[in-house]
Design a protein around this motif. Structure first.
Motif, PDB file in Angstrom:
ATOM      1  N   ILE A  97      -2.142  12.105  -7.870  1.00  0.00           N
ATOM      2  CA  ILE A  97      -0.969  11.237  -7.764  1.00  0.00           C
ATOM      3  C   ILE A  97      -1.305   9.990  -6.953  1.00  0.00           C
ATOM      4  O   ILE A  97      -0.992   8.872  -7.371  1.00  0.00           O
ATOM      5  N   LEU A  98      -1.945  10.165  -5.819  1.00  0.00           N
ATOM      6  CA  LEU A  98      -2.295   9.009  -4.985  1.00  0.00           C
ATOM      7  C   LEU A  98      -3.225   8.044  -5.713  1.00  0.00           C
ATOM      8  O   LEU A  98      -3.032   6.827  -5.631  1.00  0.00           O
ATOM      9  N   THR A  99      -4.220   8.565  -6.418  1.00  0.00           N
ATOM     10  CA  THR A  99      -5.133   7.661  -7.124  1.00  0.00           C
ATOM     11  C   THR A  99      -4.404   6.943  -8.261  1.00  0.00           C
ATOM     12  O   THR A  99      -4.727   5.799  -8.565  1.00  0.00           O
ATOM     13  N   VAL A 142       3.294   7.893   0.755  1.00  0.00           N
ATOM     14  CA  VAL A 142       3.951   7.170  -0.336  1.00  0.00           C
ATOM     15  C   VAL A 142       5.323   6.708   0.140  1.00  0.00           C
ATOM     16  O   VAL A 142       5.887   7.251   1.092  1.00  0.00           O
ATOM     17  N   LYS A 143       5.845   5.705  -0.541  1.00  0.00           N
ATOM     18  CA  LYS A 143       7.194   5.211  -0.270  1.00  0.00           C
ATOM     19  C   LYS A 143       7.908   5.069  -1.608  1.00  0.00           C
ATOM     20  O   LYS A 143       7.278   5.057  -2.666  1.00  0.00           O
ATOM     21  N   SER A 144       9.216   4.955  -1.554  1.00  0.00           N
ATOM     22  CA  SER A 144       9.998   4.856  -2.784  1.00  0.00           C
ATOM     23  C   SER A 144      10.873   3.618  -2.766  1.00  0.00           C
ATOM     24  O   SER A 144      11.220   3.093  -1.708  1.00  0.00           O
ATOM     25  N   ARG A 145      11.218   3.195  -3.987  1.00  0.00           N
ATOM     26  CA  ARG A 145      12.103   2.048  -4.172  1.00  0.00           C
ATOM     27  C   ARG A 145      13.020   2.372  -5.344  1.00  0.00           C
ATOM     28  O   ARG A 145      12.563   2.740  -6.423  1.00  0.00           O
ATOM     29  N   ARG A 146      14.320   2.279  -5.108  1.00  0.00           N
ATOM     30  CA  ARG A 146      15.292   2.576  -6.165  1.00  0.00           C
ATOM     31  C   ARG A 146      15.559   1.326  -6.983  1.00  0.00           C
ATOM     32  O   ARG A 146      15.763   0.239  -6.458  1.00  0.00           O
ATOM     33  N   ASP A 147      15.570   1.512  -8.313  1.00  0.00           N
ATOM     34  CA  ASP A 147      15.915   0.447  -9.253  1.00  0.00           C
ATOM     35  C   ASP A 147      16.931   1.036 -10.222  1.00  0.00           C
ATOM     36  O   ASP A 147      16.560   1.670 -11.204  1.00  0.00           O
ATOM     37  N   GLY A 148      18.214   0.887  -9.901  1.00  0.00           N
ATOM     38  CA  GLY A 148      19.258   1.533 -10.693  1.00  0.00           C
ATOM     39  C   GLY A 148      19.194   3.035 -10.480  1.00  0.00           C
ATOM     40  O   GLY A 148      19.298   3.510  -9.354  1.00  0.00           O
ATOM     41  N   THR A 149      18.976   3.766 -11.567  1.00  0.00           N
ATOM     42  CA  THR A 149      18.877   5.221 -11.460  1.00  0.00           C
ATOM     43  C   THR A 149      17.439   5.703 -11.352  1.00  0.00           C
ATOM     44  O   THR A 149      17.198   6.893 -11.179  1.00  0.00           O
ATOM     45  N   THR A 150      16.484   4.787 -11.432  1.00  0.00           N
ATOM     46  CA  THR A 150      15.067   5.149 -11.391  1.00  0.00           C
ATOM     47  C   THR A 150      14.503   4.894  -9.999  1.00  0.00           C
ATOM     48  O   THR A 150      14.765   3.863  -9.389  1.00  0.00           O
ATOM     49  N   ILE A 151      13.719   5.849  -9.528  1.00  0.00           N
ATOM     50  CA  ILE A 151      13.026   5.687  -8.249  1.00  0.00           C
ATOM     51  C   ILE A 151      11.549   5.469  -8.543  1.00  0.00           C
ATOM     52  O   ILE A 151      10.931   6.242  -9.273  1.00  0.00           O
ATOM     53  N   HIS A 152      11.008   4.399  -7.995  1.00  0.00           N
ATOM     54  CA  HIS A 152       9.596   4.069  -8.176  1.00  0.00           C
ATOM     55  C   HIS A 152       8.849   4.403  -6.894  1.00  0.00           C
ATOM     56  O   HIS A 152       9.330   4.118  -5.793  1.00  0.00           O
ATOM     57  N   TYR A 153       7.662   4.969  -7.041  1.00  0.00           N
ATOM     58  CA  TYR A 153       6.851   5.350  -5.894  1.00  0.00           C
ATOM     59  C   TYR A 153       5.584   4.507  -5.847  1.00  0.00           C
ATOM     60  O   TYR A 153       5.019   4.146  -6.879  1.00  0.00           O
ATOM     61  N   SER A 154       5.145   4.210  -4.638  1.00  0.00           N
ATOM     62  CA  SER A 154       3.892   3.497  -4.427  1.00  0.00           C
ATOM     63  C   SER A 154       3.254   4.040  -3.153  1.00  0.00           C
ATOM     64  O   SER A 154       3.919   4.725  -2.363  1.00  0.00           O
ATOM     65  N   HIS A 155       1.968   3.764  -2.969  1.00  0.00           N
ATOM     66  CA  HIS A 155       1.322   4.250  -1.743  1.00  0.00           C
ATOM     67  C   HIS A 155       1.897   3.485  -0.556  1.00  0.00           C
ATOM     68  O   HIS A 155       2.359   2.362  -0.678  1.00  0.00           O
ATOM     69  N   ASP A 156       1.845   4.135   0.599  1.00  0.00           N
ATOM     70  CA  ASP A 156       2.463   3.543   1.791  1.00  0.00           C
ATOM     71  C   ASP A 156       1.490   3.418   2.956  1.00  0.00           C
ATOM     72  O   ASP A 156       1.902   3.137   4.066  1.00  0.00           O
ATOM     73  N   ASP A 157       0.205   3.643   2.694  1.00  0.00           N
ATOM     74  CA  ASP A 157      -0.749   3.557   3.789  1.00  0.00           C
ATOM     75  C   ASP A 157      -2.093   3.072   3.269  1.00  0.00           C
ATOM     76  O   ASP A 157      -2.861   3.838   2.693  1.00  0.00           O
ATOM     77  N   ALA A 158      -2.365   1.800   3.472  1.00  0.00           N
ATOM     78  CA  ALA A 158      -3.611   1.209   2.983  1.00  0.00           C
ATOM     79  C   ALA A 158      -4.834   1.859   3.628  1.00  0.00           C
ATOM     80  O   ALA A 158      -5.879   1.973   2.992  1.00  0.00           O
ATOM     81  N   HIS A 159      -4.696   2.328   4.865  1.00  0.00           N
ATOM     82  CA  HIS A 159      -5.818   2.987   5.536  1.00  0.00           C
ATOM     83  C   HIS A 159      -6.234   4.241   4.774  1.00  0.00           C
ATOM     84  O   HIS A 159      -7.418   4.460   4.516  1.00  0.00           O
ATOM     85  N   VAL A 160      -5.265   5.056   4.425  1.00  0.00           N
ATOM     86  CA  VAL A 160      -5.549   6.301   3.707  1.00  0.00           C
ATOM     87  C   VAL A 160      -6.081   5.993   2.308  1.00  0.00           C
ATOM     88  O   VAL A 160      -7.010   6.653   1.839  1.00  0.00           O
ATOM     89  N   LEU A 213      -9.551   7.208   0.844  1.00  0.00           N
ATOM     90  CA  LEU A 213      -9.631   7.929  -0.420  1.00  0.00           C
ATOM     91  C   LEU A 213     -10.595   7.226  -1.378  1.00  0.00           C
ATOM     92  O   LEU A 213     -11.419   7.869  -2.031  1.00  0.00           O
ATOM     93  N   GLU A 214     -10.508   5.901  -1.432  1.00  0.00           N
ATOM     94  CA  GLU A 214     -11.405   5.114  -2.275  1.00  0.00           C
ATOM     95  C   GLU A 214     -12.862   5.304  -1.839  1.00  0.00           C
ATOM     96  O   GLU A 214     -13.754   5.465  -2.675  1.00  0.00           O
ATOM     97  N   GLN A 215     -13.103   5.317  -0.536  1.00  0.00           N
ATOM     98  CA  GLN A 215     -14.458   5.528  -0.033  1.00  0.00           C
ATOM     99  C   GLN A 215     -14.952   6.937  -0.344  1.00  0.00           C
ATOM    100  O   GLN A 215     -16.125   7.135  -0.660  1.00  0.00           O
ATOM    101  N   MET A 216     -14.068   7.909  -0.273  1.00  0.00           N
ATOM    102  CA  MET A 216     -14.452   9.285  -0.581  1.00  0.00           C
ATOM    103  C   MET A 216     -14.820   9.417  -2.063  1.00  0.00           C
ATOM    104  O   MET A 216     -15.791  10.093  -2.407  1.00  0.00           O
ATOM    105  N   ILE A 217     -14.046   8.779  -2.923  1.00  0.00           N
ATOM    106  CA  ILE A 217     -14.355   8.796  -4.346  1.00  0.00           C
ATOM    107  C   ILE A 217     -15.722   8.162  -4.584  1.00  0.00           C
ATOM    108  O   ILE A 217     -16.562   8.702  -5.314  1.00  0.00           O
ATOM    109  N   SER A 218     -15.970   7.021  -3.950  1.00  0.00           N
ATOM    110  CA  SER A 218     -17.253   6.346  -4.057  1.00  0.00           C
ATOM    111  C   SER A 218     -18.385   7.219  -3.550  1.00  0.00           C
ATOM    112  O   SER A 218     -19.445   7.314  -4.169  1.00  0.00           O
ATOM    113  N   HIS A 219     -18.161   7.908  -2.448  1.00  0.00           N
ATOM    114  CA  HIS A 219     -19.154   8.805  -1.879  1.00  0.00           C
ATOM    115  C   HIS A 219     -19.501   9.925  -2.854  1.00  0.00           C
ATOM    116  O   HIS A 219     -20.675  10.233  -3.091  1.00  0.00           O
ATOM    117  N   VAL A 220     -18.477  10.541  -3.433  1.00  0.00           N
ATOM    118  CA  VAL A 220     -18.683  11.661  -4.336  1.00  0.00           C
ATOM    119  C   VAL A 220     -19.377  11.223  -5.635  1.00  0.00           C
ATOM    120  O   VAL A 220     -20.217  11.935  -6.178  1.00  0.00           O
TER     121      VAL A 220
END
Length: 99
Positions: A29-31, A67-85, A89-96
Motif C-alpha cells: 500500500i505504501l509503495t 498515511v493521511k486522508s483527504r475527503r472529496d465528496g463521498t470519496t476519501i483519498h489517501y497519500s503518504h504522510d511521512d517523507a522520511h519513512v 522504504l525507497e532505500q530499502m527497496i534499492s538495497h534489496v
C-alpha cells in the motif's frame, strides 16, 4: 547521528513503525502511494485486495502517521504522510534490488 538514550515514547513509536513496515500488505500500500493519492477502491482494485483489508491496513498506517486522508465528496483519498519513512522504504527497496 548523535548517540543518545531514547525515551520510552520514542522507542515505542520507532518499534511500532518498524512493525508496520514488517507487513507485506502495508508495504504494498505504501509503495502504491509513493507518487500520488488513491482511494480505498483504487488501492483495492489495483493491488487485488479486499476493500475491508485495505481499510484495516490504512487505519493502522494512519494511526502511525504514515498515511493521511483527504475527503472529496463521498470519496476519501489517501497519500503518504511521512517523507522520511518513504525515503527509508525507497532505500530499502534499492538495497534489496541491488546485486
Amino acid at each position: 547521528m548523535e548517540k543518545k538514550a531514547l525515551d520510552k515514547d520514542t522507542l515505542e513509536r520507532i518499534t511500532q513503525t518498524f512493525k508496520a513496515l514488517g507487513d507485506p500488505t502495508r508495504v504494498r500500500i505504501l509503495t502504491y502511494l509513493f507518487d500520488e493519492e488513491h482511494s480505498v477502491g483504487d488501492i483495492s482494485e489495483t493491488l487485488g485486495l479486499k476493500q475491508s483489508t485495505v481499510s484495516h491496513q490504512l487505519k493502522t498506517l494512519k494511526q502511525l502517521r504514515l498515511v493521511k486522508s483527504r475527503r472529496d465528496g463521498t470519496t476519501i483519498h489517501y497519500s503518504h504522510d511521512d517523507a522520511h519513512v518513504m525515503r527509508m522504504l525507497e532505500q530499502m527497496i534499492s538495497h534489496v534490488e541491488h546485486d
